[in-house]
Design a protein around this motif. Structure first.
Motif, short mmCIF file in Angstrom:
data_model
loop_
_atom_site.label_atom_id
_atom_site.label_comp_id
_atom_site.label_asym_id
_atom_site.label_seq_id
_atom_site.Cartn_x
_atom_site.Cartn_y
_atom_site.Cartn_z
N ASN A 199 -6.73 -12.30 -5.54
CA ASN A 199 -6.30 -13.61 -5.09
C ASN A 199 -6.22 -13.85 -3.87
O ASN A 199 -6.09 -14.98 -3.08
N ASN A 200 -6.58 -12.91 -3.17
CA ASN A 200 -7.18 -12.58 -1.19
C ASN A 200 -7.88 -11.89 -1.17
O ASN A 200 -7.71 -10.71 -2.27
N GLN A 241 -10.74 -10.98 2.50
CA GLN A 241 -11.19 -11.02 3.77
C GLN A 241 -12.42 -10.04 4.30
O GLN A 241 -11.98 -8.95 3.30
N PHE A 281 -13.82 -8.23 7.41
CA PHE A 281 -12.91 -7.76 8.33
C PHE A 281 -14.29 -6.92 9.47
O PHE A 281 -15.15 -6.43 9.10
N LEU A 299 -9.64 -4.70 14.55
CA LEU A 299 -10.12 -5.70 13.82
C LEU A 299 -9.55 -7.37 13.79
O LEU A 299 -9.23 -7.93 14.15
N ASN A 356 -10.24 -11.21 12.00
CA ASN A 356 -10.60 -11.65 10.62
C ASN A 356 -12.76 -12.30 10.74
O ASN A 356 -12.97 -13.12 12.14
N TYR A 381 -12.03 -15.11 5.67
CA TYR A 381 -11.32 -15.49 4.29
C TYR A 381 -11.41 -16.04 3.51
O TYR A 381 -11.76 -17.06 3.41
N PHE A 384 -15.52 -3.96 7.34
CA PHE A 384 -14.46 -4.01 5.90
C PHE A 384 -13.41 -4.56 5.14
O PHE A 384 -14.26 -6.22 5.81
N GLU A 409 -6.50 -8.18 -2.20
CA GLU A 409 -5.28 -8.17 -2.75
C GLU A 409 -4.29 -8.58 -3.96
O GLU A 409 -5.59 -9.80 -4.20
N MET A 467 -2.20 -5.61 0.44
CA MET A 467 -3.46 -5.55 0.39
C MET A 467 -4.40 -4.42 0.60
O MET A 467 -3.66 -3.49 1.45
N ARG A 468 -5.48 -4.32 -0.05
CA ARG A 468 -6.80 -2.76 0.06
C ARG A 468 -7.61 -3.16 0.59
O ARG A 468 -7.81 -3.50 -0.10
N PHE A 469 -7.88 -2.02 1.46
CA PHE A 469 -9.09 -1.51 1.77
C PHE A 469 -10.18 -1.12 1.25
O PHE A 469 -9.72 -0.11 0.88
N GLY A 470 -11.51 -1.59 1.44
CA GLY A 470 -12.21 -0.34 1.13
C GLY A 470 -12.47 0.78 2.53
O GLY A 470 -12.21 0.78 3.07
#
Lengths: 107, 112
Positions: free
Chosen positions: A30-31, A33, A35, A43, A45, A48, A86, A90, A95-98
């Motif tokens: 549902n989210n 982003q 960076f 970091l 933005n 989004y 990055f 979410e 929220m998880r990052f690659g």
């Protein structure tokens, strides 16, 4: 938890070239982003973009949520574009990052 | 200027010591996060909080604890630091539900 994969891991470009960075994710989100981490570690933005397409100057991004991927386009690259890009997604309250794409733009 | 403030910026710590990294935001965001960033591993979520009074575990919670007594503050505590906790720690916040995530400047921690 959700898996996030970015490709390529490393990218070297000549100034003025265009590039496409990809972010795949393993489940609905549902989210989303994008960076940019500059050489000083900040970091920033970029977008989004949980779905659709957005543009900001030389950068644009597209997310196809139904197919679980997002693309970041960089046109006419400049040396100041160097750094790590990055993708973060979410789902279920975190929220998880690659692992990121490290971009080097050479003059 | 509105944003997220982290302290300290940098710290060298002896193994076994207790350490608290501070994070304060003035954007009235309900959700807050702690990440660690290690070379080649990107950012990994340690703990998060969706609103004051609640916290949750992320990908790498072991050895860390958090509290969320109010909306603005989200401290991260290492009860007994170990060398593997040497890293750069980032605090982040966002509004409830979908919305942009904003980061602090980071805290560089070295555990010897």
């Amino acid at each position: 938890g959700i898996q996030v994969e970015q490709s390529p891991p490393d990218l070297i470009l000549q100034e003025g070239a265009n590039s496409t960075l990809r972010c795949n994710f393993s489940d609905s989100v549902n989210n989303l982003q994008w960076f940019h981490q500059n050489p000083w570690g900040q970091l920033i933005n970029l977008f989004y973009i949980p779905s659709g397409t957005k543009q900001n100057g030389r950068l644009s991004a597209t997310t196809v949520a139904t197919e679980r991927y997002s693309l970041l386009y960089i046109s006419s690259s400049q040396t100041t574009d160097s750094g790590v890009y990055f993708c973060a997604v979410e789902r279920s309250n975190d929220m998880r990052f690659g692992a990121g794409t490290r971009l080097t733009v050479k003059p | 200027i509105a944003g997220i403030t982290q302290a300290p910026t940098s710290q060298i710590l002896a193994a076994g010591r207790r350490m608290t990294l501070r994070c304060t935001q003035d954007m009235r965001h309900n959700a807050m996060y702690w990440y660690r960033q290690d070379l080649g591993l990107g950012l990994r979520l340690i703990h998060y909080s969706n609103t004051a009074g609640t916290t949750g575990k992320g990908e790498v919670p072991d050895g860390y604890s958090v509290s969320r007594a109010n909306t603005d503050d989200f401290p991260l505590t290492l009860a007994s630091a170990v060398p593997s906790q040497t890293s750069v720690y980032f605090c982040a916040s966002k509004p409830s539900g979908p919305g942009e995530l904003f980061f602090g400047e980071g805290s560089r921690l070295t555990v010897l």
